[in-house]
Design a protein around this motif. Structure first.
Motif, PDB file in Angstrom:
ATOM      1  N   LYS A  22       0.817  -1.213   0.000  1.00 42.10           N
ATOM      2  CA  LYS A  22       0.000   0.000   0.000  1.00 42.10           C
ATOM      3  C   LYS A  22       0.853   1.266   0.000  1.00 42.10           C
ATOM      4  CE  LYS A  22      -3.907  -2.088   2.492  1.00 42.10           C
ATOM      5  NZ  LYS A  22      -4.695  -2.076   3.755  1.00 42.10           N
ATOM      6  N   SER A  23       2.169   1.101   0.116  1.00 38.79           N
ATOM      7  CA  SER A  23       3.060   2.251   0.227  1.00 38.79           C
ATOM      8  C   SER A  23       3.506   2.741  -1.148  1.00 38.79           C
ATOM      9  CB  SER A  23       4.287   1.884   1.062  1.00 38.79           C
ATOM     10  OG  SER A  23       5.190   1.086   0.303  1.00 38.79           O
ATOM     11  N   ASP A  24       4.368   3.745  -1.151  1.00 40.05           N
ATOM     12  CA  ASP A  24       4.882   4.306  -2.404  1.00 40.05           C
ATOM     13  C   ASP A  24       6.050   3.519  -2.967  1.00 40.05           C
ATOM     14  OD1 ASP A  24       3.037   6.390  -2.312  1.00 40.05           O
ATOM     15  OD2 ASP A  24       4.378   7.685  -1.158  1.00 40.05           O
ATOM     16  N   PHE A  25       6.618   2.603  -2.181  1.00 39.08           N
ATOM     17  CA  PHE A  25       7.837   1.915  -2.603  1.00 39.08           C
ATOM     18  C   PHE A  25       7.660   0.400  -2.542  1.00 39.08           C
ATOM     19  CE2 PHE A  25       9.292   5.977  -0.886  1.00 39.08           C
ATOM     20  CZ  PHE A  25      10.148   6.414  -1.875  1.00 39.08           C
ATOM     21  N   LEU A  26       7.849  -0.248  -3.673  1.00 37.79           N
ATOM     22  CA  LEU A  26       7.941  -1.703  -3.692  1.00 37.79           C
ATOM     23  C   LEU A  26       9.400  -2.140  -3.762  1.00 37.79           C
ATOM     24  CD1 LEU A  26       4.998  -2.776  -6.025  1.00 37.79           C
ATOM     25  CD2 LEU A  26       5.031  -2.431  -3.541  1.00 37.79           C
ATOM     26  N   THR A  27      10.269  -1.229  -4.168  1.00 38.94           N
ATOM     27  CA  THR A  27      11.707  -1.496  -4.182  1.00 38.94           C
ATOM     28  C   THR A  27      12.441  -0.194  -3.913  1.00 38.94           C
ATOM     29  OG1 THR A  27      13.527  -2.482  -5.456  1.00 38.94           O
ATOM     30  CG2 THR A  27      11.986  -1.117  -6.676  1.00 38.94           C
ATOM     31  N   GLN A  28      13.667  -0.303  -3.399  1.00 37.53           N
ATOM     32  CA  GLN A  28      14.538   0.849  -3.135  1.00 37.53           C
ATOM     33  C   GLN A  28      13.868   1.889  -2.240  1.00 37.53           C
ATOM     34  OE1 GLN A  28      15.580   1.062  -7.571  1.00 37.53           O
ATOM     35  NE2 GLN A  28      17.506   1.684  -6.629  1.00 37.53           N
ATOM     36  N   GLY A  29      13.137   1.397  -1.245  1.00 34.85           N
ATOM     37  CA  GLY A  29      12.500   2.278  -0.274  1.00 34.85           C
ATOM     38  C   GLY A  29      13.128   2.158   1.100  1.00 34.85           C
ATOM     39  N   PRO A  30      12.359   2.426   2.160  1.00 33.47           N
ATOM     40  CA  PRO A  30      12.919   2.466   3.515  1.00 33.47           C
ATOM     41  C   PRO A  30      13.082   1.117   4.210  1.00 33.47           C
ATOM     42  CG  PRO A  30      10.607   3.087   3.566  1.00 33.47           C
ATOM     43  CD  PRO A  30      10.973   2.933   2.118  1.00 33.47           C
ATOM     44  N   GLN A  31      12.392   0.082   3.751  1.00 33.96           N
ATOM     45  CA  GLN A  31      12.398  -1.174   4.502  1.00 33.96           C
ATOM     46  C   GLN A  31      13.721  -1.925   4.410  1.00 33.96           C
ATOM     47  OE1 GLN A  31      10.110  -2.500   6.693  1.00 33.96           O
ATOM     48  NE2 GLN A  31       9.276  -0.437   6.482  1.00 33.96           N
ATOM     49  N   VAL A  32      14.400  -1.870   3.272  1.00 35.84           N
ATOM     50  CA  VAL A  32      15.689  -2.559   3.154  1.00 35.84           C
ATOM     51  C   VAL A  32      16.695  -2.021   4.166  1.00 35.84           C
ATOM     52  CG1 VAL A  32      17.684  -2.949   1.655  1.00 35.84           C
ATOM     53  CG2 VAL A  32      15.376  -3.363   0.791  1.00 35.84           C
ATOM     54  N   PRO A  33      16.857  -0.694   4.302  1.00 35.17           N
ATOM     55  CA  PRO A  33      17.761  -0.199   5.339  1.00 35.17           C
ATOM     56  C   PRO A  33      17.349  -0.598   6.756  1.00 35.17           C
ATOM     57  CG  PRO A  33      17.329   1.521   3.730  1.00 35.17           C
ATOM     58  CD  PRO A  33      16.394   0.397   3.414  1.00 35.17           C
ATOM     59  N   VAL A  34      16.049  -0.659   7.016  1.00 36.31           N
ATOM     60  CA  VAL A  34      15.591  -1.092   8.343  1.00 36.31           C
ATOM     61  C   VAL A  34      16.000  -2.537   8.606  1.00 36.31           C
ATOM     62  CG1 VAL A  34      13.557  -1.564   9.774  1.00 36.31           C
ATOM     63  CG2 VAL A  34      13.678   0.543   8.436  1.00 36.31           C
ATOM     64  N   PHE A  35      15.842  -3.377   7.595  1.00 36.42           N
ATOM     65  CA  PHE A  35      16.248  -4.777   7.733  1.00 36.42           C
ATOM     66  C   PHE A  35      17.754  -4.880   7.940  1.00 36.42           C
ATOM     67  CE2 PHE A  35      17.009  -9.000   5.446  1.00 36.42           C
ATOM     68  CZ  PHE A  35      16.735  -9.753   6.572  1.00 36.42           C
ATOM     69  N   GLU A  36      18.513  -4.100   7.187  1.00 32.12           N
ATOM     70  CA  GLU A  36      19.971  -4.116   7.333  1.00 32.12           C
ATOM     71  C   GLU A  36      20.380  -3.668   8.733  1.00 32.12           C
ATOM     72  OE1 GLU A  36      21.092  -3.274   2.625  1.00 32.12           O
ATOM     73  OE2 GLU A  36      20.877  -1.594   4.038  1.00 32.12           O
ATOM     74  N   GLU A  37      19.692  -2.689   9.283  1.00 35.93           N
ATOM     75  CA  GLU A  37      19.984  -2.252  10.652  1.00 35.93           C
ATOM     76  C   GLU A  37      19.684  -3.353  11.660  1.00 35.93           C
ATOM     77  OE1 GLU A  37      21.461   0.468  11.895  1.00 35.93           O
ATOM     78  OE2 GLU A  37      21.886   1.049   9.827  1.00 35.93           O
ATOM     79  N   ALA A  38      18.620  -4.121  11.419  1.00 36.10           N
ATOM     80  CA  ALA A  38      18.287  -5.230  12.315  1.00 36.10           C
ATOM     81  C   ALA A  38      19.375  -6.292  12.293  1.00 36.10           C
ATOM     82  CB  ALA A  38      16.941  -5.839  11.921  1.00 36.10           C
ATOM     83  N   LEU A  39      19.934  -6.556  11.119  1.00 36.24           N
ATOM     84  CA  LEU A  39      21.019  -7.531  11.000  1.00 36.24           C
ATOM     85  C   LEU A  39      22.279  -7.033  11.707  1.00 36.24           C
ATOM     86  CD1 LEU A  39      20.549  -8.554   7.256  1.00 36.24           C
ATOM     87  CD2 LEU A  39      20.010  -9.945   9.271  1.00 36.24           C
ATOM     88  N   LYS A  40      22.576  -5.757  11.565  1.00 37.06           N
ATOM     89  CA  LYS A  40      23.737  -5.191  12.261  1.00 37.06           C
ATOM     90  C   LYS A  40      23.537  -5.240  13.777  1.00 37.06           C
ATOM     91  CE  LYS A  40      24.027  -1.179  10.148  1.00 37.06           C
ATOM     92  NZ  LYS A  40      24.583   0.166   9.800  1.00 37.06           N
ATOM     93  N   ALA A  41      22.341  -4.898  14.224  1.00 38.91           N
ATOM     94  CA  ALA A  41      22.059  -4.909  15.656  1.00 38.91           C
ATOM     95  C   ALA A  41      22.214  -6.310  16.242  1.00 38.91           C
ATOM     96  CB  ALA A  41      20.652  -4.375  15.917  1.00 38.91           C
ATOM     97  N   HIS A  42      21.784  -7.305  15.478  1.00 39.87           N
ATOM     98  CA  HIS A  42      21.887  -8.683  15.964  1.00 39.87           C
ATOM     99  C   HIS A  42      23.322  -9.176  15.990  1.00 39.87           C
ATOM    100  CE1 HIS A  42      21.325 -12.941  16.543  1.00 39.87           C
ATOM    101  NE2 HIS A  42      21.972 -13.169  15.408  1.00 39.87           N
ATOM    102  N   THR A  43      24.073  -8.922  14.931  1.00 45.48           N
ATOM    103  CA  THR A  43      25.413  -9.511  14.803  1.00 45.48           C
ATOM    104  C   THR A  43      26.514  -8.672  15.419  1.00 45.48           C
ATOM    105  OG1 THR A  43      25.808  -8.444  12.663  1.00 45.48           O
ATOM    106  CG2 THR A  43      24.765 -10.625  12.637  1.00 45.48           C
ATOM    107  N   GLY A  44      26.335  -7.360  15.416  1.00 40.83           N
ATOM    108  CA  GLY A  44      27.403  -6.476  15.861  1.00 40.83           C
ATOM    109  C   GLY A  44      28.354  -6.079  14.750  1.00 40.83           C
TER     110      GLY A  44
END
Length: 387
Positions: A22-44
């Motif tokens: 329902k958002s404006d982005f199906l690709t190259q939007g804000p969710q990929v960086p959020v996921f990448e931050e979650a991976l960094k937070a988990h692994t260090g």
């Protein structure tokens, strides 16, 4: 059929994906960086880049490390073909190191012996890819020490291992490697439907992989050769690929990551229960290397064929016929026809071949019930008729 692996999709996951639709982005939007931050937070790890598959992750990892024609990449035969194919994509030569008898991961003694021989013939590898089979980390401290002595780079293939730990630190922190790769295929511990990620502590490697992920294109003025023509401007400064992860995949990954610890904990409870229920059967149970906490993507047993009246295939087929969705991970890569044409032959890596003749992956997924596990054990017990 009780499957060997299965994803869990909750309403939270569905809502997250619907919100993206329902958002404006199906690709190259804000969710990929959020996921990448979650991976960094988990692994260090300092840097994380999400991509469309672990195969793509392996490819850009090799490229970032400068692997190319005339170079050599070593990995283990007991892995999915992607762990070796990524070297061929770069024009490098691929070779293998046999597995450890207990862990089924890359044998440290075999690796050291092969390195000594390679040094004597001036044929050392540029990159080594240890694979954390079933979710259990290889002995990365030992491999890292050898890398300092022999000058190779390390890519951890942790496709099975997110949520696991090595020496009490999360797998993926890259303390003993240059790059770590994760997979988020549906049967993995965390899923994005299809997807993967690379982790690194090197800004230089992260910048290179970011270029390879997206056509070699940059919008960073510091990397450009010319002054920007305007906000629309970009430059292709290398030859890259379209390996980007979509917003839909990333949104699913974000919600899945919130349950990662629960996923792995549930797998450990199942593994402990398997260990108790299967102890009297003519099989070899999984071995846990000291200092590791496995992600337990897979639960692999080995048949003690001398104590069983049936062949490996007969046991496998009978389990499938009775609704137990067993699988086999993996056919040794060097025995595949494509690799045989490259010069490998049966007998080159005997421990890996012996493993293949005996191994079966039992069902293991975090929503598995005790009733389902009891059914697996009951059917397996009936199939394994002692001599």
């Amino acid at each position: 059929m009780i499957p060997y692996g299965k994803q869990e999709i909750t309403q939270q996951d569905i809502d997250a994906v619907v919100d993206v639709l329902k958002s404006d982005f199906l690709t190259q939007g804000p969710q990929v960086p959020v996921f990448e931050e979650a991976l960094k937070a988990h692994t260090g790890a300092a840097y994380s880049l999400a991509v469309n598959s672990a195969t793509s992750a392996l490819h850009i990892a090799c490229l970032a490390l400068g692997l190319g024609k005339g170079d050599k990449l070593w990995t283990t035969p007991v892995t999915f073909v992607a762990s070796a194919n990524c070297g061929l994509y770069c024009g490098a030569e691929v070779d293998f190191v046999d597995i450890d008898l207990k862990t089924y991961n890359m044998s440290i003694s075999s690796l050291e012996e092969k390195l000594v021989q390679a040094q004597a013939t001036d044929s050392l590898p540029k990159v080594i890819i240890p694979v954390h089979l079933c979710g259990q980390s290889c002995d990365m401290k030992a491999i890292h020490a050898l890398s300092k002595e022999y000058g190779f780079k390390i890519i951890e293939d942790a496709s099975h291992a997110i949520g696991g730990r090595y020496l009490d630190k999360p797998i993926g922190n890259c303390e003993y490697s240059d790059i770590t790769v994760f997979s988020f295929h549906p049967v993995k511990i965390v899923t994005t439907a299809e997807g993967g990620a690379v982790m690194t502590n090197s800004q230089e490697l992260a910048d290179k992989m970011a270029l390879y992920r997206s056509h070699g294109i940059t919008r960073d003025q510091a990397q450009m050769q010319n002054e920007s023509h305007g906000d629309w401007y970009y430059e292709q400064i290398d030859l890259g690929y379209n390996y980007r992860m979509t917003e839909l995949q990333a949104a699913l990954g974000v919600t899945q990551m919130t349950r990662l610890d629960d996923f792995v904990s549930a797998r450990h409870k199942l593994a402990t229960r398997y260990n108790q229920l299967l102890t009297e059967l003519p099989i070899t149970l999984p071995y846990q290397l000291e200092g590791t906490y496995s992600g337990l993507h897979l639960y692999v047993i080995r048949l003690q064929l001398n104590n069983i009246s049936k062949t490996h295939r007969q046991v496998f087929d009978e389990l499938r016929e009775q609704g137990i969705g067993v699988n086999l991970h993996y056919i040794p890569v060097h025995t595949q026809p494509y690799y045989q044409e490259l010069g490998f032959k049966t007998g080159d890596f005997p421990e890996s071949e012996c493993y293949y003749q005996e191994a079966i992956s039992l069902p293991m997924f975090h929503m598995m019930t005790e009733e389902q596990q009891n059914e697996v054990v009951c059917v397996l017990s009936k199939v394994l008729e002692n001599k």
